[in-house]
Motif scaffolding. Structure first.
Motif, PDB file in Angstrom:
ATOM      1  N   ARG A 258       0.965  -0.982  -0.157  1.00  0.00           N
ATOM      2  CA  ARG A 258       0.028  -0.016   0.072  1.00  0.00           C
ATOM      3  C   ARG A 258       0.781   1.003  -0.227  1.00  0.00           C
ATOM      4  NH1 ARG A 258      -2.110  -1.481   5.003  1.00  0.00           N
ATOM      5  NH2 ARG A 258      -2.678  -3.648   3.131  1.00  0.00           N
TER       6      ARG A 258
ATOM      7  N   SER B 237      -1.821   2.304   5.688  1.00  0.00           N
ATOM      8  CA  SER B 237      -2.585   2.862   4.959  1.00  0.00           C
ATOM      9  C   SER B 237      -3.706   1.735   4.885  1.00  0.00           C
ATOM     10  CB  SER B 237      -2.709   3.941   3.653  1.00  0.00           C
ATOM     11  OG  SER B 237      -1.251   3.142   3.092  1.00  0.00           O
ATOM     12  N   ASP B 238      -4.766   2.389   4.396  1.00  0.00           N
ATOM     13  CA  ASP B 238      -5.435   0.743   3.437  1.00  0.00           C
ATOM     14  C   ASP B 238      -4.974   0.562   2.562  1.00  0.00           C
ATOM     15  OD1 ASP B 238      -7.571   0.954   5.709  1.00  0.00           O
ATOM     16  OD2 ASP B 238      -8.243   2.707   5.028  1.00  0.00           O
ATOM     17  N   LYS B 239      -5.667  -0.853   2.763  1.00  0.00           N
ATOM     18  CA  LYS B 239      -5.226  -1.470   0.965  1.00  0.00           C
ATOM     19  C   LYS B 239      -6.035  -0.931   0.132  1.00  0.00           C
ATOM     20  CE  LYS B 239      -3.064  -5.641  -1.185  1.00  0.00           C
ATOM     21  NZ  LYS B 239      -3.336  -6.995  -0.645  1.00  0.00           N
ATOM     22  N   LYS B 240      -5.555  -0.568  -1.382  1.00  0.00           N
ATOM     23  CA  LYS B 240      -7.075  -0.263  -1.970  1.00  0.00           C
ATOM     24  C   LYS B 240      -7.128  -1.496  -2.509  1.00  0.00           C
ATOM     25  CE  LYS B 240      -6.690   4.133  -3.604  1.00  0.00           C
ATOM     26  NZ  LYS B 240      -6.088   5.221  -4.064  1.00  0.00           N
TER      27      LYS B 240
END
Length: 249
Positions: free
Chosen positions: A12, A170-173
Motif C-alpha cells: 500500500r 494506510s488501507d490497502k486499495k
C-alpha cells in the motif's frame, strides 16, 4: 504462501513517514536490489538519483504539486531513463549510435528498465519494514526538475520513489478483478462482460472510499478515470522527450 509473496500482496502507498533517515547501508542495499532487476539485452538504460538534502526535497515537492511527503521521508529516489552513458560508449568505441539511441524502441527499453529497477527497490524496501510511494508529479515540470538535478542530454527523470519508516499503515486499495486483468490465449473481446466486471469493481471502490472517509466520498473507479482523462495533462512531454534525445526515430 511465502514471505516474498506476502510482502508483494501487502503493498500500500505510504504518505506519512517518521523523521528518520535511511542509513547509507540501507540505501546501498536498495540500489543493489534495483540493479538486480532484469534489463533488456544488458543495456541497463537507467540511473537513480538519491536525494538526502531537505532543501532539495522541498524544491522537488513544490515542482511535484506541493505533495508534503516528497519533502518528508527517509530518502527520495529519482528513477531516470538514461542513455547518457551510451553516448560515452559511442565515443569510447568510435561509433555513431545515435539512430539506435533515438529510436522509439530504445526509449521503451529505457522506460521498462527503469520501471523494473524501481519495482525491485519498492519490494526490497517493503521487505525491510519500510513504506514507499511512487511520485509521478515530478513530470509536472521536467524542465525545472532536470535543471535542479543537473541531468545531461539523454537522461529523463521519470518518477520519484519516497521511502521511509511509516507513521501508520494506510488501507490497502482494491485492485481490478484478476479476471479483468488476466487474459488466456487471446485478449477478452466480450465488451459486455468487461463492463459488468467494471460495474462490480465500481461497487467495491465506492464502498472503499465511503468507509475510509466516513461517507464523505463514494466515487467509482470508472467515474474517477473518466474525470481524470477528460483533462489532458503534461502535454509538453513529446517535445521535451525529443529535445532530450529520445524517441526521435
Amino acid at each position: 504462501m511465502n514471505v516474498a509473496i506476502e510482502t508483494i500482496l501487502n503493498h500500500r502507498s505510504i504518505r506519512h513517514y517518521k523523521d528518520q533517515p535511511l542509513s547509507d547501508e540501507q540505501i546501498r542495499t536498495l540500489v543493489e536490489s534495483a540493479q538486480a532487476a532484469s534489463t533488456s539485452s544488458y543495456i541497463q538504460a537507467y540511473s537513480i538519483i538519491g536525494i538526502k538534502k531537505k532543501e532539495t526535497k522541498e524544491k522537488l515537492a513544490a515542482l511535484a504539486g506541493n505533495q508534503p511527503y516528497v519533502a518528508e521521508n527517509g530518502h527520495l529516489f529519482i528513477f531516470c531513463a538514461d542513455f547518457h552513458r551510451h553516448d560515452l560508449v559511442a565515443e569510447m568505441e568510435q561509433q555513431d549510435l545515435s539512430t539506435s539511441l533515438e529510436s522509439t524502441e530504445k526509449f521503451m527499453v529505457a522506460l521498462i528498465d527503469a520501471s523494473l529497477a524501481a519495482q525491485n527497490t519498492a519490494i526490497a524496501a517493503e521487505s525491510m519494514g519500510l513504506g514507499i510511494c511512487y511520485i509521478g508529479g515530478l513530470r509536472n515540470n521536467l524542465e525545472e526538475v532536470s535543471k535542479l538535478l543537473n541531468v545531461p542530454k539523454r537522461v529523463i527523470p521519470l518518477f520519484g520513489l519516497t521511502v521511509g519508516y511509516p507513521v501508520d499503515e494506510s488501507d490497502k486499495k482494491p485492485r481490478l478483478p484478476v479476471e479483468h486483468v488476466y487474459h488466456e490465449e487471446t485478449y477478452e473481446s466480450n465488451n459486455e462482460a468487461v463492463k459488468n466486471q467494471l460495474l462490480h469493481y465500481n461497487k467495491q471502490i465506492s464502498s472503499y472510499y465511503n468507509e475510509r472517509t466516513d461517507g464523505k466520498r463514494n466515487d467509482t473507479w470508472t467515474g474517477q478515470m473518466a474525470n481524470m482523462l477528460s483533462n489532458p495533462t503534461r502535454m509538453y512531454m513529446k517535445e521535451f522527450v525529443e529535445k532530450k534525445g529520445f524517441n526521435r526515430q
